[in-house]
Design a protein around this motif. Structure first.
Motif, PDB file in Angstrom:
ATOM      1  N   ASP A   1       7.131 -42.933 -20.323  1.00  0.00           N
ATOM      2  CA  ASP A   1       6.359 -43.787 -19.381  1.00  0.00           C
ATOM      3  C   ASP A   1       5.156 -43.161 -19.028  1.00  0.00           C
ATOM      4  O   ASP A   1       4.937 -41.856 -18.507  1.00  0.00           O
ATOM      5  N   TYR A   2       4.001 -43.872 -19.517  1.00  0.00           N
ATOM      6  CA  TYR A   2       2.438 -43.295 -19.391  1.00  0.00           C
ATOM      7  C   TYR A   2       1.701 -44.294 -18.870  1.00  0.00           C
ATOM      8  O   TYR A   2       1.496 -45.110 -19.195  1.00  0.00           O
ATOM      9  N   ARG A   3       0.804 -43.560 -17.705  1.00  0.00           N
ATOM     10  CA  ARG A   3      -0.023 -44.676 -17.191  1.00  0.00           C
ATOM     11  C   ARG A   3      -1.484 -43.826 -17.314  1.00  0.00           C
ATOM     12  O   ARG A   3      -1.400 -42.661 -16.657  1.00  0.00           O
ATOM     13  N   LEU A   4      -2.508 -44.475 -17.673  1.00  0.00           N
ATOM     14  CA  LEU A   4      -3.884 -43.787 -17.597  1.00  0.00           C
ATOM     15  C   LEU A   4      -4.969 -44.702 -16.916  1.00  0.00           C
ATOM     16  O   LEU A   4      -4.809 -46.098 -16.997  1.00  0.00           O
TER      17      LEU A   4
ATOM     18  N   ALA B   1       2.653 -39.102 -16.521  1.00  0.00           N
ATOM     19  CA  ALA B   1       3.638 -39.263 -17.357  1.00  0.00           C
ATOM     20  C   ALA B   1       4.932 -38.850 -16.977  1.00  0.00           C
ATOM     21  O   ALA B   1       5.279 -37.782 -16.369  1.00  0.00           O
ATOM     22  N   THR B   2       5.822 -39.890 -17.357  1.00  0.00           N
ATOM     23  CA  THR B   2       7.202 -39.659 -16.916  1.00  0.00           C
ATOM     24  C   THR B   2       8.014 -39.043 -18.188  1.00  0.00           C
ATOM     25  O   THR B   2       7.884 -39.767 -19.363  1.00  0.00           O
ATOM     26  N   VAL B   3       8.786 -37.915 -18.047  1.00  0.00           N
ATOM     27  CA  VAL B   3       9.281 -37.472 -19.125  1.00  0.00           C
ATOM     28  C   VAL B   3      10.786 -37.429 -19.221  1.00  0.00           C
ATOM     29  O   VAL B   3      11.272 -37.149 -18.216  1.00  0.00           O
ATOM     30  N   ARG B   4      11.723 -37.551 -20.117  1.00  0.00           N
ATOM     31  CA  ARG B   4      13.082 -37.409 -20.163  1.00  0.00           C
ATOM     32  C   ARG B   4      13.251 -36.917 -21.530  1.00  0.00           C
ATOM     33  O   ARG B   4      12.784 -37.165 -22.594  1.00  0.00           O
TER      34      ARG B   4
ATOM     35  N   THR C   1       8.122 -36.214 -13.404  1.00  0.00           N
ATOM     36  CA  THR C   1       6.810 -36.805 -13.511  1.00  0.00           C
ATOM     37  C   THR C   1       5.678 -35.987 -13.413  1.00  0.00           C
ATOM     38  O   THR C   1       5.750 -35.116 -12.407  1.00  0.00           O
ATOM     39  N   ALA C   2       4.611 -35.953 -14.336  1.00  0.00           N
ATOM     40  CA  ALA C   2       3.398 -35.225 -14.062  1.00  0.00           C
ATOM     41  C   ALA C   2       2.247 -35.917 -13.927  1.00  0.00           C
ATOM     42  O   ALA C   2       2.131 -37.003 -14.367  1.00  0.00           O
ATOM     43  N   ILE C   3       1.284 -35.547 -13.126  1.00  0.00           N
ATOM     44  CA  ILE C   3       0.135 -36.388 -12.436  1.00  0.00           C
ATOM     45  C   ILE C   3      -1.070 -35.429 -12.615  1.00  0.00           C
ATOM     46  O   ILE C   3      -1.042 -34.255 -12.161  1.00  0.00           O
ATOM     47  N   ASP C   4      -2.170 -35.792 -13.221  1.00  0.00           N
ATOM     48  CA  ASP C   4      -3.148 -35.058 -13.507  1.00  0.00           C
ATOM     49  C   ASP C   4      -4.378 -35.892 -13.058  1.00  0.00           C
ATOM     50  O   ASP C   4      -4.562 -37.003 -13.280  1.00  0.00           O
ATOM     51  N   GLU C   5      -5.353 -35.554 -12.232  1.00  0.00           N
ATOM     52  CA  GLU C   5      -6.748 -36.082 -11.976  1.00  0.00           C
ATOM     53  C   GLU C   5      -7.723 -35.025 -12.645  1.00  0.00           C
ATOM     54  O   GLU C   5      -7.629 -33.921 -12.357  1.00  0.00           O
TER      55      GLU C   5
ATOM     56  N   GLY D   1       7.887 -27.230 -14.775  1.00  0.00           N
ATOM     57  CA  GLY D   1       8.739 -28.065 -15.215  1.00  0.00           C
ATOM     58  C   GLY D   1       8.514 -28.705 -16.520  1.00  0.00           C
ATOM     59  O   GLY D   1       7.560 -28.512 -17.181  1.00  0.00           O
ATOM     60  N   GLU D   2       9.543 -29.350 -17.029  1.00  0.00           N
ATOM     61  CA  GLU D   2       9.450 -30.071 -18.451  1.00  0.00           C
ATOM     62  C   GLU D   2       8.269 -31.337 -18.622  1.00  0.00           C
ATOM     63  O   GLU D   2       7.483 -31.051 -19.446  1.00  0.00           O
ATOM     64  N   ALA D   3       8.370 -31.881 -17.276  1.00  0.00           N
ATOM     65  CA  ALA D   3       7.174 -32.987 -17.357  1.00  0.00           C
ATOM     66  C   ALA D   3       5.761 -32.272 -17.367  1.00  0.00           C
ATOM     67  O   ALA D   3       4.743 -32.699 -18.041  1.00  0.00           O
ATOM     68  N   ARG D   4       5.547 -31.092 -16.703  1.00  0.00           N
ATOM     69  CA  ARG D   4       4.302 -30.793 -16.477  1.00  0.00           C
ATOM     70  C   ARG D   4       3.877 -30.066 -17.967  1.00  0.00           C
ATOM     71  O   ARG D   4       2.744 -30.074 -18.558  1.00  0.00           O
ATOM     72  N   GLU D   5       4.808 -29.229 -18.619  1.00  0.00           N
ATOM     73  CA  GLU D   5       4.751 -28.740 -19.993  1.00  0.00           C
ATOM     74  C   GLU D   5       4.399 -29.809 -21.016  1.00  0.00           C
ATOM     75  O   GLU D   5       3.295 -29.478 -21.696  1.00  0.00           O
TER      76      GLU D   5
END
Length: 145
Positions: A122-125, A113-116, A75-79, A2-6
């Motif tokens: 919105d980005y949180r690290l 990361a939340t993408v629109r 929303t995409a999340i990476d660890e 999806g868009e968030a992942r990309e």
């Protein structure tokens, strides 16, 4: 995908493998908000790009090994593990600049990361800032009891 992942994958590439601050700026909405352990809340694209500038200059050529990657709706999340060598000056939140330590860092962290409309709003690290500073040799030695 999806868009968030990309968008998240493009951000990771632009702050590590192929450092490109212009691309970073294009990935964030003008009024984006970010939260980082070392700088706290950052408001607006320019502030967020400045944050990434200081990080990419302090640890140029860093890599990010994705351990887990998720996408849920917008929303995409990476660890993963961020690795690199501190060969550039380290700018502190109070404006002080420390010379490079030449030390290797290996930091486990999570970013969200939340993408629109194709941009991060919105980005949180999250990472252990004390672990980062300790690996750089910037913490005082432990005192015995």
């Amino acid at each position: 995908m999806g868009e968030a992942r990309e968008v998240m994958d493009r951000l990771t590439d632009a702050v590590t493998t192929h450092t490109d601050l212009k691309a970073v700026g294009e990935l964030y909405a003008e009024d984006a908000v970010a939260f980082t352990p070392d700088e706290g809340e950052l408001r607006g694209r320019d502030s967020i790009v400045e944050y990434w500038r200081t990080m990419t200059e302090a640890v140029p050529g860093a890599t990010f090994e994705v351990l887990h990657s998720y996408e849920a709706g917008d929303t995409a999340i990476d660890e993963g593990i961020y690795r690199g060598r501190n060969t550039g000056p380290l700018e502190l939140p109070d404006g002080e600049t420390l010379p490079p330590t030449q030390k290797e860092v290996r930091i486990r962290g999570v970013d969200i990361a939340t993408v629109r409309d194709g941009r991060i709003v919105d980005y949180r690290l999250y990472f252990d800032e004390m672990d980062f500073l300790g690996q750089l040799g910037l913490l005082p030695p432990d005192e015995p009891f």
